[in-house]
Every structure is written in C-alpha cells, then in structure tokens.
Design a protein around this motif. Structure first.
Motif, mmCIF file in Angstrom:
data_model
loop_
_atom_site.group_PDB
_atom_site.id
_atom_site.type_symbol
_atom_site.label_atom_id
_atom_site.label_comp_id
_atom_site.label_asym_id
_atom_site.label_seq_id
_atom_site.Cartn_x
_atom_site.Cartn_y
_atom_site.Cartn_z
ATOM 1 N N LEU A 16 -50.025 12.913 116.886
ATOM 2 C CA LEU A 16 -48.818 12.348 116.760
ATOM 3 C C LEU A 16 -48.016 11.636 118.070
ATOM 4 O O LEU A 16 -46.860 11.334 118.049
ATOM 5 N N ASN A 17 -48.836 12.054 119.096
ATOM 6 C CA ASN A 17 -48.411 11.454 120.559
ATOM 7 C C ASN A 17 -49.562 11.524 121.308
ATOM 8 O O ASN A 17 -50.722 11.822 121.062
ATOM 9 N N GLU A 18 -49.402 10.926 122.554
ATOM 10 C CA GLU A 18 -50.446 10.661 123.681
ATOM 11 C C GLU A 18 -51.386 12.203 123.834
ATOM 12 O O GLU A 18 -52.502 12.095 123.776
ATOM 13 N N GLU A 19 -50.549 13.169 124.192
ATOM 14 C CA GLU A 19 -51.135 14.346 124.427
ATOM 15 C C GLU A 19 -51.989 15.138 123.355
ATOM 16 O O GLU A 19 -53.004 15.754 123.604
ATOM 17 N N GLN A 20 -51.783 14.618 122.099
ATOM 18 C CA GLN A 20 -52.502 15.096 120.981
ATOM 19 C C GLN A 20 -53.919 14.473 120.816
ATOM 20 O O GLN A 20 -54.488 14.615 119.982
ATOM 21 N N GLY A 21 -53.873 13.219 121.406
ATOM 22 C CA GLY A 21 -55.234 12.585 121.444
ATOM 23 C C GLY A 21 -56.176 12.778 122.392
ATOM 24 O O GLY A 21 -56.528 14.219 122.087
ATOM 25 N N PRO A 22 -56.860 12.356 123.310
ATOM 26 C CA PRO A 22 -57.759 12.466 124.079
ATOM 27 C C PRO A 22 -57.792 14.090 125.034
ATOM 28 O O PRO A 22 -58.573 14.902 124.961
ATOM 29 N N PRO A 23 -56.247 14.004 125.462
ATOM 30 C CA PRO A 23 -56.254 15.450 126.124
ATOM 31 C C PRO A 23 -56.625 16.793 125.333
ATOM 32 O O PRO A 23 -57.269 17.632 125.919
ATOM 33 N N SER A 24 -56.014 16.825 124.198
ATOM 34 C CA SER A 24 -56.046 17.801 123.216
ATOM 35 C C SER A 24 -57.508 17.835 122.609
ATOM 36 O O SER A 24 -58.080 18.936 122.420
ATOM 37 N N THR A 25 -58.302 16.697 122.278
ATOM 38 C CA THR A 25 -59.436 16.835 121.803
ATOM 39 C C THR A 25 -60.620 17.316 122.972
ATOM 40 O O THR A 25 -61.488 17.926 122.737
ATOM 41 N N ASN A 26 -60.342 17.036 124.144
ATOM 42 C CA ASN A 26 -60.885 17.382 125.032
ATOM 43 C C ASN A 26 -60.985 18.899 125.505
ATOM 44 O O ASN A 26 -61.833 19.559 125.645
ATOM 45 N N LEU A 27 -59.755 19.164 125.237
ATOM 46 C CA LEU A 27 -59.470 20.761 125.464
ATOM 47 C C LEU A 27 -60.153 21.583 124.201
ATOM 48 O O LEU A 27 -60.816 22.534 124.687
ATOM 49 N N ALA A 28 -60.038 20.753 123.200
ATOM 50 C CA ALA A 28 -60.881 21.640 122.005
ATOM 51 C C ALA A 28 -62.256 21.564 122.340
ATOM 52 O O ALA A 28 -62.986 22.686 121.941
ATOM 53 N N LYS A 29 -62.983 20.364 122.728
ATOM 54 C CA LYS A 29 -64.202 20.487 122.874
ATOM 55 C C LYS A 29 -64.411 21.273 124.142
ATOM 56 O O LYS A 29 -65.940 22.126 124.260
ATOM 57 N N THR A 30 -63.941 21.383 124.936
ATOM 58 C CA THR A 30 -64.080 22.197 126.127
ATOM 59 C C THR A 30 -64.288 23.691 125.574
ATOM 60 O O THR A 30 -65.241 24.534 126.026
ATOM 61 N N LEU A 31 -63.287 24.255 124.835
ATOM 62 C CA LEU A 31 -63.314 25.600 124.349
ATOM 63 C C LEU A 31 -64.648 25.685 123.480
ATOM 64 O O LEU A 31 -65.331 26.816 123.593
ATOM 65 N N ARG A 32 -64.981 24.594 122.553
ATOM 66 C CA ARG A 32 -65.937 24.649 121.867
ATOM 67 C C ARG A 32 -67.385 24.893 122.432
ATOM 68 O O ARG A 32 -68.338 25.910 122.428
ATOM 69 N N ASP A 33 -67.448 24.194 123.528
ATOM 70 C CA ASP A 33 -68.823 24.015 124.389
ATOM 71 C C ASP A 33 -69.157 25.278 125.261
ATOM 72 O O ASP A 33 -69.946 25.833 125.131
ATOM 73 N N THR A 34 -67.660 25.707 125.776
ATOM 74 C CA THR A 34 -67.897 26.968 126.593
ATOM 75 C C THR A 34 -68.309 28.330 125.901
ATOM 76 O O THR A 34 -68.867 29.039 126.328
ATOM 77 N N LEU A 35 -67.454 28.311 124.684
ATOM 78 C CA LEU A 35 -68.003 29.591 123.783
ATOM 79 C C LEU A 35 -69.513 29.554 123.281
ATOM 80 O O LEU A 35 -70.189 30.479 123.228
#
Length: 213
Positions: free
Chosen positions: A121-140
């Motif tokens: 719904l906004n710029e921060e919900q785009g790549p910044p949030s998906t990158n955060l989610a993927k970083t969490l996924r990869d690290t766990l």
C-alpha cells in the motif's frame, strides 16, 4: 527498531475491549486484538511472544540499537492492532517486527513463516518489507529452523488482511515462529533455551537487515 510481541496477558478477561472494531487498512476493520493461542498444555502465545521480544530487545540494546516495544508488559490489554502499527510509524522505525506463534490443530503441521503486506500500500511495504521478511526467513533457516509445512511457500506468506502490516509506513514483517500445537515445537517454545534460540536468530536477522549493504 520496534518490536511487537503479539497479544497480551489480560486480553482474555476483557472481551469488550479487544473485540471492538478498529481500522485494518484496505477499507476494512478488525477486532482490536485477540487472545492468541497456546500449547496443548496451556502455555500461552502472549507469554511466549513477550519473552522472545524481551530477549531480542536486550541483545539489540547491548549492541547500541534503540529498541521500542509496542507493549511494556504481559499483564495489560491490547494495544489494538492499529495502535501497534502507529508505534512504529511515529518512531520512524528502521524496521518493525511483530512476533507471534501459530495454533494449527493439525499436530504434524510445523515450521515458521514470515508475512508481509501484499499487495503493498506504500513504498515501505514494497522492497523494504519484502527484504526484511526474506532476511528473517533466511536467517532462521540457517539457524536450523524449518519453514512451515502448512502455510505459505518456502517460509513466506504474503497477506492482505493483517492490520499491523497494512497500516505500517515503515518496513514491517510478522513472524509466526511455529505451531504451538505441535509437540516438538511446543517443547522449544516452553523452555528458556528454546526461546533464546528463537531470539538469537531474530536478533541476527535484524542486525543483518540494518547493516549497510
């Protein structure tokens, strides 16, 4: 850094407060909050999430990272999901992570998954949030945690219905650490050693995300 431990200790005894409708984004409303789930033995999600958040926060603080929590204890009510999002927005947080655990009644269902708002719904919900989610996924995953066998795909579960994600104007992700009804995962969640392992992985993910690329 804003940490959002899901639910709260007094939610179950205050149904009127937590059932009131609040904005959820995308023109929808949702109940203020919920009671969360628990293990079959009764260990509650709200206690698990608060403990893990405190462990993550202590490690981040020791490394010089400013940490703000959406709730200060595990004995209160709420706050409502829209207010939780507001905490991260007002703080202009570099990242917001909401910590939860799931409650599937399928006993073999296990593993963690990470959600982010989709479509954004906004710029921060785009790549910044998906990158955060993927970083969490990869690290766990690298820390030895298995991705969910019953929700999402490869540990990621984009959602359009979670208010805390929809209303955020900062990079935000929500992690369901596992299925509290699964005996093996419940054992991890109910021990200090298990919760520390979750906290260590989440802390590492946050440090990786916040590090200059």
């Amino acid at each position: 850094m804003v940490l959002d431990p899901g639910h709260n200790g007094a939610n179950a005894t205050h149904p009127a407060e937590i059932n009131k409708q609040v904005p959820a984004g995308r023109g929808e409303t949702k109940p203020c909050n919920t009671t969360g789930t628990s293990t079959n033995a009764g260990y509650p999600e709200h206690e698990f999430t608060f403990d893990v958040a405190q462990r993550v926060g202590a490690e981040l603080t020791a490394k010089g990272i400013k940490v703000i929590y959406t709730r200060p204890d595990d004995t209160g009510i709420g706050p409502c999901v829209d207010k939780r999002a507001e905490t991260g927005n007002k703080a202009n947080a570099d990242a917001v992570i909401s910590i939860h655990a799931d409650g599937s009644n399928a006993p073999n269902a296990h593993g963690f998954h990470v959600s982010y708002s989709s479509p954004p719904l906004n710029e921060e919900q785009g790549p910044p949030s998906t990158n955060l989610a993927k970083t969490l996924r990869d690290t766990l995953t690298n820390a030895g945690f298995e991705t969910s066998t019953y929700l999402g795909k490869q540990g990621l579960a984009p959602r359009a219905d979670l208010a805390g994600l929809n209303l955020s104007t900062r990079p935000t992700a929500l992690i369901e650490c596992g299925n509290m009804r699964n005996p093996t995962e419940a054992k991890k969640m109910t021990t200090p050693e298990g919760r520390q392992k979750y906290a260590k992985a989440i802390t590492q993910a946050i440090e990786t995300y916040l590090s200059p690329q």
